[in-house]
Enzyme design. Structure first.
Site, PDB file in Angstrom:
ATOM      1  N   ARG A 163       0.820  -1.226  -0.138  1.00  0.00           N
ATOM      2  CA  ARG A 163      -0.227  -0.075   0.074  1.00  0.00           C
ATOM      3  C   ARG A 163       0.694   1.195  -0.045  1.00  0.00           C
ATOM      4  O   ARG A 163       0.636   2.372   0.532  1.00  0.00           O
ATOM      5  CB  ARG A 163      -0.935   0.102   1.133  1.00  0.00           C
ATOM      6  CG  ARG A 163      -1.776  -1.217   1.353  1.00  0.00           C
ATOM      7  CD  ARG A 163      -2.804  -1.118  -0.019  1.00  0.00           C
ATOM      8  NE  ARG A 163      -3.564  -2.238  -0.036  1.00  0.00           N
ATOM      9  CZ  ARG A 163      -3.478  -3.527  -0.446  1.00  0.00           C
ATOM     10  NH1 ARG A 163      -2.272  -3.725  -1.173  1.00  0.00           N
ATOM     11  NH2 ARG A 163      -4.353  -4.561  -0.423  1.00  0.00           N
ATOM     12  N   SER A 167     -11.264  -0.128   3.017  1.00  0.00           N
ATOM     13  CA  SER A 167     -10.320  -0.797   4.069  1.00  0.00           C
ATOM     14  C   SER A 167      -9.755   0.609   4.815  1.00  0.00           C
ATOM     15  O   SER A 167      -9.035   1.261   4.525  1.00  0.00           O
ATOM     16  CB  SER A 167      -9.154  -1.619   3.578  1.00  0.00           C
ATOM     17  OG  SER A 167      -9.839  -2.713   3.060  1.00  0.00           O
ATOM     18  N   GLU A 180      -4.779   2.952   6.531  1.00  0.00           N
ATOM     19  CA  GLU A 180      -4.741   2.672   5.241  1.00  0.00           C
ATOM     20  C   GLU A 180      -5.429   4.232   4.615  1.00  0.00           C
ATOM     21  O   GLU A 180      -5.039   4.369   3.576  1.00  0.00           O
ATOM     22  CB  GLU A 180      -5.227   1.395   4.311  1.00  0.00           C
ATOM     23  CG  GLU A 180      -5.296   1.341   3.370  1.00  0.00           C
ATOM     24  CD  GLU A 180      -5.800   0.071   2.644  1.00  0.00           C
ATOM     25  OE1 GLU A 180      -6.388  -0.375   1.730  1.00  0.00           O
ATOM     26  OE2 GLU A 180      -5.026  -1.127   3.523  1.00  0.00           O
TER      27      GLU A 180
END
Length: 302
Positions: free
Chosen positions: A174, A223, A293
């Site tokens: 990520r 998320s 995130e």
């Protein structure tokens, strides 16, 4: 009046420039304050002019589909850049891949690839965002990440347009490394010839899995926390007793505990505060510090 950030000298671009622009309508959470200036360049030349001539002291933030973003209630100072429209949404099919503008939705790219019998990009249909953000954060879902299929991406910078290979982005989980004030403008994804029927089946499986396990029809932001090494964020949140936890108008999803929801009246402070409460409870329960995130930008209301 003094203009310490140089906002009075914004470059004279052809695109749309809006002062005190509401940002909440662009975000999936539907919360947050305004942009001091919202700038939507007309095309690549316009974007490059903006980045070249924007004074260094003017803060710059980039938003795309704003599916994985909290904009704080106090709004965002400086320039908020949003790529949209024909200038950044084009999708071009090639024999072994697809080139897509930063504003093209990931799911739409997957659909174009499927219609052309190109396999390997089905996972993009499970990512709720646009190409620019997907590259900038190495988005992933259902066993694949952008780094696995990216050939190159063009990044607009104050010094001009750069074409960077996947290796040059320094991809990690990520995460990608972009040049200073760099903005992903378009990208090329590798694909391979496949059977349209098999591709359609895989995409249907992904859609069904999302529907069954995620609150896809709620005001959410995707998320919330990254998965720690060897762990699942949702499981840690669940064990910490946070399923259904409420703060103001925000709630931890009962369907998938790594999703936060705006129940309809939430502020950005409610949502971010709930996330911080979850992080504290998970740390107390497991000794693990969850990392956000979801991106968070802007000013907290005094």
């Amino acid at each position: 009046m003094a203009d310490p950030r140089g906002l009075a000298t914004l470059p004279p671009i052809r695109g749309r420039v809006q002062q005190a622009a509401p940002l909440a309508p662009f975000t999936w959470f539907r919360v947050g304050g305004p942009a001091e200036w919202l700038v939507r360049p007309a095309d690549m030349d316009d974007l490059l002019l903006l980045l070249r001539d924007l004074p260094d002291q003017v803060p710059l933030a980039v938003i795309g589909a704003a599916s994985n973003l909290i904009i704080r209630d106090g709004g965002v100072r400086g320039v908020v850049l949003r790529l949209a429209g024909k200038g950044f949404g084009d999708i071009v099919l090639e024999d072994d891949g697809i080139i897509a503008g930063a504003a093209a939705l990931d799911a739409v790219v997957a659909e174009h690839a499927a219609a052309a019998g190109l396999a390997g990009l089905e996972f993009l249909s499970g990512i709720p965002g646009a190409v620019g953000g997907a590259v900038a954060m190495n988005a992933g879902a259902y066993g694949a990440e952008v780094k696995d299929v990216l050939d190159w991406a063009e990044v607009a910078t104050p010094r001009g347009l750069l074409r960077l290979t996947a290796a040059e982005f320094g991809f990690a989980y990520r995460k990608a490394v972009l040049p200073t004030r760099g903005v992903v403008a378009r990208a090329r994804f590798r694909a391979r010839p496949g059977q349209p029927a098999a591709i359609a089946v895989r995409m249907a499986e992904i859609r069904a899995a999302r529907e069954a396990t995620q609150p896809v029809r709620a005001r959410t932001g995707g998320s919330t926390f990254k998965n720690p090494p060897g762990e699942k964020a949702w499981a840690l949140v669940d064990v910490a007793g946070c399923r259904g936890l409420v703060r103001g108008g925000a709630q931890v999803s009962e369907k998938h505990t790594n999703f936060l929801l705006n129940l309809g009246s939430a502020t950005a402070a409610d949502i971010e505060g709930l996330g911080e409460e979850v992080r504290a409870r998970v740390l107390a329960s497991s000794g693990i510090t969850l990392e956000w995130e979801i991106q968070r930008i802007g000013e907290v209301m005094p």
